[in-house]
Scaffold this active site. Structure first.
Site, PDB file in Angstrom:
ATOM      1  N   GLU B  51      38.075  54.652  53.995  1.00  0.00           N
ATOM      2  CA  GLU B  51      39.290  54.067  54.581  1.00  0.00           C
ATOM      3  C   GLU B  51      40.537  54.897  54.301  1.00  0.00           C
ATOM      4  O   GLU B  51      41.483  54.895  55.096  1.00  0.00           O
ATOM      5  CB  GLU B  51      39.495  52.634  54.077  1.00  0.00           C
ATOM      6  CG  GLU B  51      38.477  51.636  54.621  1.00  0.00           C
ATOM      7  CD  GLU B  51      37.198  51.533  53.799  1.00  0.00           C
ATOM      8  OE1 GLU B  51      37.003  52.376  52.889  1.00  0.00           O
ATOM      9  OE2 GLU B  51      36.400  50.612  54.050  1.00  0.00           O
ATOM     10  N   PHE B 113      34.104  36.590  48.015  1.00  0.00           N
ATOM     11  CA  PHE B 113      33.513  37.929  48.152  1.00  0.00           C
ATOM     12  C   PHE B 113      34.440  38.821  48.977  1.00  0.00           C
ATOM     13  O   PHE B 113      34.892  38.444  50.053  1.00  0.00           O
ATOM     14  CB  PHE B 113      32.136  37.825  48.821  1.00  0.00           C
ATOM     15  CG  PHE B 113      31.518  39.178  49.083  1.00  0.00           C
ATOM     16  CD1 PHE B 113      31.181  40.016  48.014  1.00  0.00           C
ATOM     17  CD2 PHE B 113      31.310  39.625  50.375  1.00  0.00           C
ATOM     18  CE1 PHE B 113      30.634  41.264  48.247  1.00  0.00           C
ATOM     19  CE2 PHE B 113      30.754  40.872  50.610  1.00  0.00           C
ATOM     20  CZ  PHE B 113      30.419  41.702  49.544  1.00  0.00           C
ATOM     21  N   GLN B 114      34.713  39.998  48.481  1.00  0.00           N
ATOM     22  CA  GLN B 114      35.600  40.984  49.124  1.00  0.00           C
ATOM     23  C   GLN B 114      36.991  40.428  49.396  1.00  0.00           C
ATOM     24  O   GLN B 114      37.628  40.775  50.379  1.00  0.00           O
ATOM     25  CB  GLN B 114      34.963  41.559  50.407  1.00  0.00           C
ATOM     26  CG  GLN B 114      33.755  42.436  50.090  1.00  0.00           C
ATOM     27  CD  GLN B 114      33.321  43.325  51.236  1.00  0.00           C
ATOM     28  OE1 GLN B 114      33.455  42.979  52.404  1.00  0.00           O
ATOM     29  NE2 GLN B 114      32.756  44.488  50.906  1.00  0.00           N
ATOM     30  N   LYS B 163      39.677  35.954  58.459  1.00  0.00           N
ATOM     31  CA  LYS B 163      38.577  36.000  59.417  1.00  0.00           C
ATOM     32  C   LYS B 163      38.613  34.848  60.429  1.00  0.00           C
ATOM     33  O   LYS B 163      38.342  35.033  61.616  1.00  0.00           O
ATOM     34  CB  LYS B 163      37.235  36.002  58.669  1.00  0.00           C
ATOM     35  CG  LYS B 163      36.060  36.276  59.603  1.00  0.00           C
ATOM     36  CD  LYS B 163      34.775  36.541  58.855  1.00  0.00           C
ATOM     37  CE  LYS B 163      33.678  36.954  59.836  1.00  0.00           C
ATOM     38  NZ  LYS B 163      32.398  37.211  59.147  1.00  0.00           N
ATOM     39  N   MET B 483      48.111  74.446  40.860  1.00  0.00           N
ATOM     40  CA  MET B 483      49.495  74.093  40.527  1.00  0.00           C
ATOM     41  C   MET B 483      49.581  73.565  39.101  1.00  0.00           C
ATOM     42  O   MET B 483      50.523  73.857  38.364  1.00  0.00           O
ATOM     43  CB  MET B 483      50.035  73.061  41.528  1.00  0.00           C
ATOM     44  CG  MET B 483      51.523  72.793  41.391  1.00  0.00           C
ATOM     45  SD  MET B 483      52.536  74.282  41.559  1.00  0.00           S
ATOM     46  CE  MET B 483      52.994  74.203  43.297  1.00  0.00           C
TER      47      MET B 483
END
Lengths: 170, 577
Positions: B51, B113-114, B163, B483
């Site tokens: 993502e 969940f999630q 949802k 760097m």
């Protein structure tokens, strides 16, 4: 120290955006009070912020950028009145409480509850007056206090009201 | 009127916003939305491999096109993985709309969940966010999100969608609003005439002016106006890292990038100027060095669309809050070339040229035929510049390679240089290049990276294969986190803490090949240019060019921490203070 008055959308998440801005940018809030206004779609906050002038100016700009914030006013820039409400619980008799209230002038106090050996007093005054009142209490008898934080409003024509909605086409 | 569910309304609203690409990754809470995507053909979904890459790809697309980039992720880990991308866009003021799935309303707050509090987690790094509370409000929220993302100071907007708000069985009449009403949002545009007059008066009086232009000129599409102003005044122009391309690098008035690794002449000019006109730049700490010692003799004018950026770090004499293009046009209408102190400005330009001759960047490192064993990273950028005729879109990751690209690739147009300037996000380069390539399939799109950064989003090589994205990856491989190594060399006595891989680097050629791409390894300066031409000429292939460069090279100039703008190290042995 500045008193800032904020009008914002009364919706979930709005308060956390305002409060979050302070922690995110490292500004300190001394007190905060918030409730819906006569227009239930709007909430009004009064904030007391202890920061330097340059930081206050940055805070005002950043508050204006928060999308849920409708209007911001620095009450320290206009003539304004402010007051605080406190509830104090003391382990004293009602008679002793009345005496304390009498001697506390100009702060306005009132007994609002008496249960068992405890008395609750409601106080209304400037925040210095509330500070002084609390300092004058006998520490052994003074059990707890809750304070509203400062409430403030500009005098006369120093309004903090929502301007009409702007329509954005795109 | 066709009825829609929340899920199909969401996608239809994106189509009504002319969104053609939606970068994302599916998951449970977003499945109704994904089903709606399947059943239409206006919005193409691009399946990334992580993502973070979806957000960077949308971000690259937005930076290159000027349009709003769009992302769809699921709840929980989908949302948290997107966070780095959102923060990257936020810091660089890039317009994005990020849609995150959320667990059903009745489960919010139950540690389902999630489930993660996306509104809470994203709050400090978004311009605004919305939690959908009824399916019917979806079209209006999408409209608001696009307007907020794109107008004023642009930025990412999150729409969190439980949802049940996308339930395919709950249908309603869909109508996309033409405009919206928001009492708490307004966009500044023009400024009052008196302020324009003050600014013009300072510009006309200046003997040593510098036009200091940042990303706001690119976002505000005001490059042409900037060029006109520079021409009228014959004034030197410096660009910030985010502003590269806002003013053409090959223009005679261009004095290079300023700041931490800016050119000697640009930093000196900032220090010695008597007038600094900041245009769409925000006096970021990388461009001011110590604000207490910053350009003390200069009057300052600050043009910015963000009221909050004005006088945040540096106090100014005139502030111009609003749209860059409009305000510059107001200035151009007022300023009179006859009033410009031409003689003084000619002297000033000569002074700057002298600085350039003393410690300026050497853009001819390839021509000089150095008899060196190792390839210098600067030579790779110069070779890339030649092979692409200076016309490519260059994306970069973060570190030395980013600075070398910024210093040595001469960007003549806005939106060609795509990098994470504010947040400094390693892993940005490859996914953002994908977003650019989707938008400009016929243009050269090159990701300049390092072996450290590229490994942070290397899984996107797979996405590039799936969608046929022939981007070029130029890996400046110095076998260390360069760097960090440079800082450890300079400030930590060469104690190389955690920057070496101990022979664990992959064979990048084989790695590219395993994804079906072309891999190339270059170690010899003698073959650099030829291989670079070959790489760029393979128009239909992704080429991963792994270039072994001198591991001990440092980026110079480098501002001395805590000093003023004239205090720089210009090489490992020379400093100006």
């Amino acid at each position: 120290m500045s008193h800032i008055s904020i009008l914002m959308e009364n919706q979930p998440g709005a308060l956390s955006r305002v409060v979050g801005l302070f922690s995110q940018r490292g500004y300190n809030i001394d007190s905060l009070s918030v409730a819906p206004t006569n227009d239930s779609s709007l909430s009004r906050l009064t904030m007391v912020v202890k920061e330097e002038e340059s930081v206050i100016s940055q805070i005002l700009k950043q508050l204006n950028k928060v999308i849920d914030v409708v209007e911001v006013q620095n009450l320290s820039d206009v003539e304004s009145v402010s007051l605080e409400i406190a509830i104090v619980k003391l382990k004293i008799t009602e008679k002793e409480a009345s005496k304390i209230i009498e001697s506390a002038f100009p702060i306005v106090g009132e007994i609002i509850n008496h249960k068992d050996e405890f008395v609750m007093i409601k106080l209304i005054g400037s925040n210095h007056e509330v500070d002084d009142f609390l300092l004058s209490l006998n520490k052994q008898k003074f059990l707890e206090v809750t304070r509203s934080g400062l409430l403030g409003m500009g005098t006369g024509e120093n309004f903090l009201i929502s301007e009409s909605e702007t329509t954005i086409e795109y | 009127m066709k009825k829609e569910s929340g899920g199909s309304a969401l996608i239809r609203a994106l189509a009504d916003e002319n969104v053609d690409l939606l970068f994302g990754y599916p998951g449970g809470a977003a499945l109704h939305i994904y089903d709606a995507i399947y059943q239409q053909n206006k919005v193409q979904h691009i399946l990334v491999r992580h993502e973070q890459a979806a957000v960077h790809a949308a971000d690259g697309y937005a930076r290159a096109t000027g349009k709003v980039g769009t992302v769809l992720v699921t709840s929980g880990p989908g949302a948290t993985n997107a966070i780095t991308g959102i923060a990257t866009a936020y810091m660089d003021s890039i317009p994005l709309v990020v849609i995150s799935g959320q667990v059903a309303s009745h489960l919010i707050g139950t540690d389902a969940f999630q489930e993660t509090d996306m509104m809470g987690i994203s709050r400090p790094i978004v311009k605004h966010s919305f939690l959908i509370q009824s399916p019917e409000e979806i079209p209006e929220v999408v409209k608001k999100a696009f307007i907020i993302a794109k107008t004023g100071k642009p930025g990412p907007v999150v729409i969190d969608v439980p949802k049940d708000m996308t339930d395919p069985n709950h249908l309603f009449d869909y109508q996309y609003p033409k405009d919206i009403k928001m009492r708490s949002y307004s966009v500044p545009s023009e400024v009052e005439v008196s302020k324009i007059e003050e600014a013009v008066s300072l510009l006309e009086k200046a003997k040593k002016p510098v036009l200091y232009a940042g990303g706001g000129i690119i976002q505000g599409n005001a490059s042409e106006e900037l060029k006109k102003l520079a021409k009228i005044m014959n004034a030197p122009v410096t660009n910030t890292l985010m502003g590269l391309g806002a003013f053409p690098a090959t223009h005679e008035n261009f004095i290079g990038m300023l700041g931490m690794h800016g050119t000697y002449e640009a930093n000196m000019a900032m220090h010695e100027a008597d007038l600094i006109f900041a245009l769409g730049s925000r006096f970021d700490d990388r461009t001011t060095n110590n604000p207490q010692k910053y350009s003390l003799n200069a009057k300052k004018i600050h043009l910015d669309c963000d009221y909050g950026s004005i006088e945040k770090i540096i106090n100014v004499d005139v502030s111009l809050n609003g749209d860059a293009k409009k305000i510059l046009n107001q200035i151009l209408n007022k300023i009179d070339q006859k009033n410009i102190d031409k003689a003084s400005i000619d002297l000033w330009n000569n002074e700057i040229l002298n600085w350039r001759e003393t410690h300026g960047l050497n853009h001819d490192l390839l021509d000089k035929k150095f008899h060196q064993k190792q390839i210098l990273p600067q030579q790779v950028i110069q070779s890339l510049y030649k092979s692409t005729n200076g016309k490519a879109f260059i994306t970069s990751d973060v570190g030395q390679h980013q600075m070398f690209a910024a210093q040595y690739y001469k960007f003549d147009e806005p939106r060609k240089w795509i990098n994470s300037g504010g947040l400094g996000t390693m892993g940005f380069g490859l996914p953002s290049a994908m977003g650019v390539k989707f938008a400009f399939p016929d243009e050269d799109v090159v990701c300049v990276t390092g072996e450290g950064s590229i490994q942070m989003c290397i899984q996107e090589l797979s996405t590039c294969m799936q969608y046929g994205l022939p981007v070029k990856i130029i890996n400046l491989n110095n076998r260390a986190l360069g760097m960090v190594k440079q800082w450890q060399d300079m400030q930590y006595g060469g104690r190389y803490s955690s920057i070496l891989y101990e022979d664990s680097l992959p064979d990048f050629v084989k790695l590219a090949e395993s994804y079906g791409h072309v891999g190339m390894k270059v170690e010899d300066i003698g073959e650099l240019e030829e291989r670079m031409d070959e790489c760029i000429s393979m128009k239909d292939k992704l080429v991963f060019m792994d270039v072994y460069v001198d591991p001990d090279e440092h980026v110079y100039p480098m501002l001395e921490a805590g000093g003023n703008m004239s205090e720089m190290r210009v090489s490992k042995t020379k400093k100006t203070f």
